[in-house]
Design an enzyme around this catalytic site. Structure first.
Site, PDB file in Angstrom:
ATOM      1  N   ASP A  82      -3.621 -12.426 -42.686  1.00 14.02           N
ATOM      2  CA  ASP A  82      -4.947 -12.911 -42.289  1.00 14.02           C
ATOM      3  C   ASP A  82      -5.381 -14.078 -43.168  1.00 14.02           C
ATOM      4  OD1 ASP A  82      -4.908 -10.965 -40.428  1.00 14.02           O
ATOM      5  OD2 ASP A  82      -6.437  -9.685 -41.323  1.00 14.02           O
ATOM      6  N   THR A 135     -10.659 -10.026 -35.516  1.00 15.13           N
ATOM      7  CA  THR A 135     -10.164  -9.203 -34.406  1.00 15.13           C
ATOM      8  C   THR A 135     -11.129  -8.083 -34.059  1.00 15.13           C
ATOM      9  OG1 THR A 135      -8.894  -7.954 -36.044  1.00 15.13           O
ATOM     10  CG2 THR A 135      -7.750  -9.696 -34.864  1.00 15.13           C
ATOM     11  N   THR A 136     -11.841  -7.539 -35.047  1.00 13.97           N
ATOM     12  CA  THR A 136     -12.840  -6.505 -34.755  1.00 13.97           C
ATOM     13  C   THR A 136     -14.088  -7.130 -34.149  1.00 13.97           C
ATOM     14  OG1 THR A 136     -12.013  -5.235 -36.638  1.00 13.97           O
ATOM     15  CG2 THR A 136     -14.132  -4.586 -35.732  1.00 13.97           C
ATOM     16  N   ASP A 168      -7.362  -3.684 -39.485  1.00 12.07           N
ATOM     17  CA  ASP A 168      -8.285  -4.479 -38.701  1.00 12.07           C
ATOM     18  C   ASP A 168      -8.260  -4.008 -37.256  1.00 12.07           C
ATOM     19  OD1 ASP A 168      -5.878  -5.357 -37.833  1.00 12.07           O
ATOM     20  OD2 ASP A 168      -6.025  -7.357 -38.676  1.00 12.07           O
TER      21      ASP A 168
END
Length: 546
Positions: free
Chosen positions: A411, A113-114, A80
């Protein structure tokens, strides 16, 4: 840099650092900061979504890592945005802010997160256009703040609540499956999502809506298949019994948790022992035997049927423990020792003299688990007195798969925790961003002054997420975005998004693509705050080559 010599002929180096520095102020500084932030966001933009492209990273020692790829040449592939940015060698201070932005999203939410970096890059790109039109950075920042509040409230409006219980975990599983869709473990996303949800529910306090993820331990062992991953309602320790002839299965175990070793006290460094006769050696050996007997007997007297020790003990003590029918485990780490104490309800004992029956931990079953024809073994402590501690035991063909599965499970655990805290969801595929963009664009007319331009730019920046999703899925980005946005407006349906997987429908409810409400709100707030911080920096000292 210059080379000079002192009075004794010894060379030394003179660094003229000030000459290699230049100072950027005003608009030049703003543009340099925006360019640095856009560069980081551009590198992650193509990784967004379930069909995002891979990145190849080369470490300083030459190891090559391919992100999101099962053919990675190193043992730790990033999955990620946060992991990719951590492995990138970032020198620019503004770029480091973007790394911290992704890390904050990972710490607070665990997912997105991206997307948060891509959103921040889109905001900076729009801010650059406003700066070139002569709008002051403070006015842009204030407009972004107003727009983020509008988007925040609109997310509340379009969110959907669902009720779940320990018996009906399907909504939680569906949401965790969305998180795992863009990971390398997506072929097993259903099974891993169920494991993550069951683990979170095992340690959750549903009345207080609180989840302590520290009670969930994630362990991995190379070998087997990813499908062999299992949830252990207890603690799994990567240790085995200290003696091969000790029993491998103990029912209703009373566990003594020790931080004191099974060995006689050592003399101080300033003393020494001289042994020059057989009688002296026999006397010393008898004294050591007495120490061992007393230690083992104290454990037996309090009713312990298993000893877990932080330190090691020699072969003589090990043999004596086996003879006295007292199974033991040695060299257990401090963190694992604390988890065992929490799970079993025991107390960590620092000295044998303090060992009492009320400090023993209880477990319904302690068993040694072996793996195929190898000699790898692991100790499983199950049916504990305090069963809130659980372990997710991951299997995989190599270390790369184990590490990837650990990050993916993390996650999914964070998403399930967030849903227990707030059981509101929004729909993915860029549908929430498109709906917020329409709402912010409509609200911009209510504001006067230069902030109106910033609010409209914020709406355009929100379109950056669905544009990136469409582009990464091989779809024409502008045509796809305009079609979906038109569908949302005409049908008054905020759940239409980008059909990344070519399912045949844009309705994310039918595709079961969910995201947590607090995760999406946190994404918008964090991106806005970091962009505001970057826009307020107007004086930068950088190397002249920058």
């Amino acid at each position: 840099m210059a080379l000079a010599f002192d009075d004794f002929g010894r060379p030394f180096i003179i660094l003229r650092e000030q000459e290699s520095k230049s100072r950027l102020r005003g608009l030049d500084a703003h543009k340099a900061n925006v360019a640095a932030g856009k560069a980081v966001a551009r590198s992650l933009r193509t990784s967004l979504g379930p069909k995002g492209m891979d990145k190849i990273l080369q470490s300083p020692d030459g190891d090559v890592t391919i992100s999101n790829c099962s053919t990675a040449l190193s043992h730790s592939p990033p999955n990620d945005g946060a992991t990719i940015l951590e492995q990138m060698d970032v020198d620019n201070q503004i770029a480091k802010l973007m790394v911290e932005l992704s890390r904050s999203q990972d710490y607070e939410i665990g997912d997105g997160t991206t997307g948060v970096v891509v959103l921040a890059g889109s905001l900076l790109e729009q801010a650059e256009k406003l700066l070139e039109r002569g709008i002051h950075p403070i006015r842009i920042a204030e407009g972004y703040e107003m727009a983020s509040k509008i988007a925040f409230d609109h997310l509340e409006h379009i969110s959907t609540r669902f009720e779940f219980t320990a018996a009906n975990i399907e909504p939680l599983v569906q949401t965790c499956m969305t998180t795992l869709s863009s990971k390398i473990v997506n072929r097993c996303k259903r099974m891993l999502a169920e494991i993550a949800v069951r683990a979170v529910l095992a340690v959750a306090d549903l009345e207080r809506k609180d989840v302590n993820l520290d009670l969930i331990k994630v362990e991995g062992k190379v070998g087997g298949k990813l499908e062999d991953t299992e949830l252990i309602y207890g603690i799994a320790v990567d240790k085995d019994m200290s003696h091969p002839q000790m029993p491998k299965r103990i029912e209703d175990a009373n566990i003594a948790i020790l931080t004191c070793p099974f060995e006689p006290p050592k003399p101080k460094t300033k003393h020494k022992v001289d042994i020059d006769t057989v009688e002296k050696f026999q006397t010393m050996r008898g004294q050591e035997q007495k120490y061992f007997d007393e230690m083992v007997q104290k454990c037996k007297d309090v009713g312990a049927t298993l000893v877990i020790c932080q330190w090691g003990f020699d072969d003589e003590a090990n043999h004596l423990l086996m003879q006295r029918n007292l199974p033991a485990v040695r060299w257990v780490g401090g963190v694992e020792l604390e988890l065992i104490a929490i799970a079993t309800g025991g107390r960590i004992v620092p000295r044998f003299q303090e060992l009492t029956p009320d400090k023993l931990g209880q477990a319904g079953l302690v068993r040694e688990k072996s793996f195929g024809t190898t000699k790898d073994r692991m100790l499983c402590i199950e049916r504990c007195a305090n069963s809130r501690a659980v372990t997710i035991f991951i299997r995989g063909g190599n270390k790369m798969m184990i590490e990837e599965a650990k990050r993916s499970i993390h996650d999914a655990l964070c998403v399930a925790r967030n849903l227990i805290r707030n059981n509101s969801i929004v729909y993915g595929g860029g549908s929430a961003e498109i709906s917020c963009s329409v709402a912010v664009e409509a609200a911009a007319d209510r504001y006067a002054g230069a902030e109106q331009y910033a609010i409209r730019s914020f709406a355009d920046a929100l379109d950056g997420i669905p544009l990136a999703l469409a582009e990464n899925s091989g779809l024409p980005p502008i045509d796809t975005l305009t079609a979906v946005k038109s569908q949302q407006i005409q049908e008054n349906n905020p759940y239409c998004g980008i059909d990344c997987n070519d399912v045949g429908t844009n309705d994310m409810r039918e595709q079961h693509v969910f995201e947590t409400l607090i995760g999406k709100q946190q994404q918008i707030l964090l991106a806005t705050q970091v962009v505001k911080m970057i826009l307020k920096i107007d004086d930068v000292i950088t190397p002249s080559e920058f």
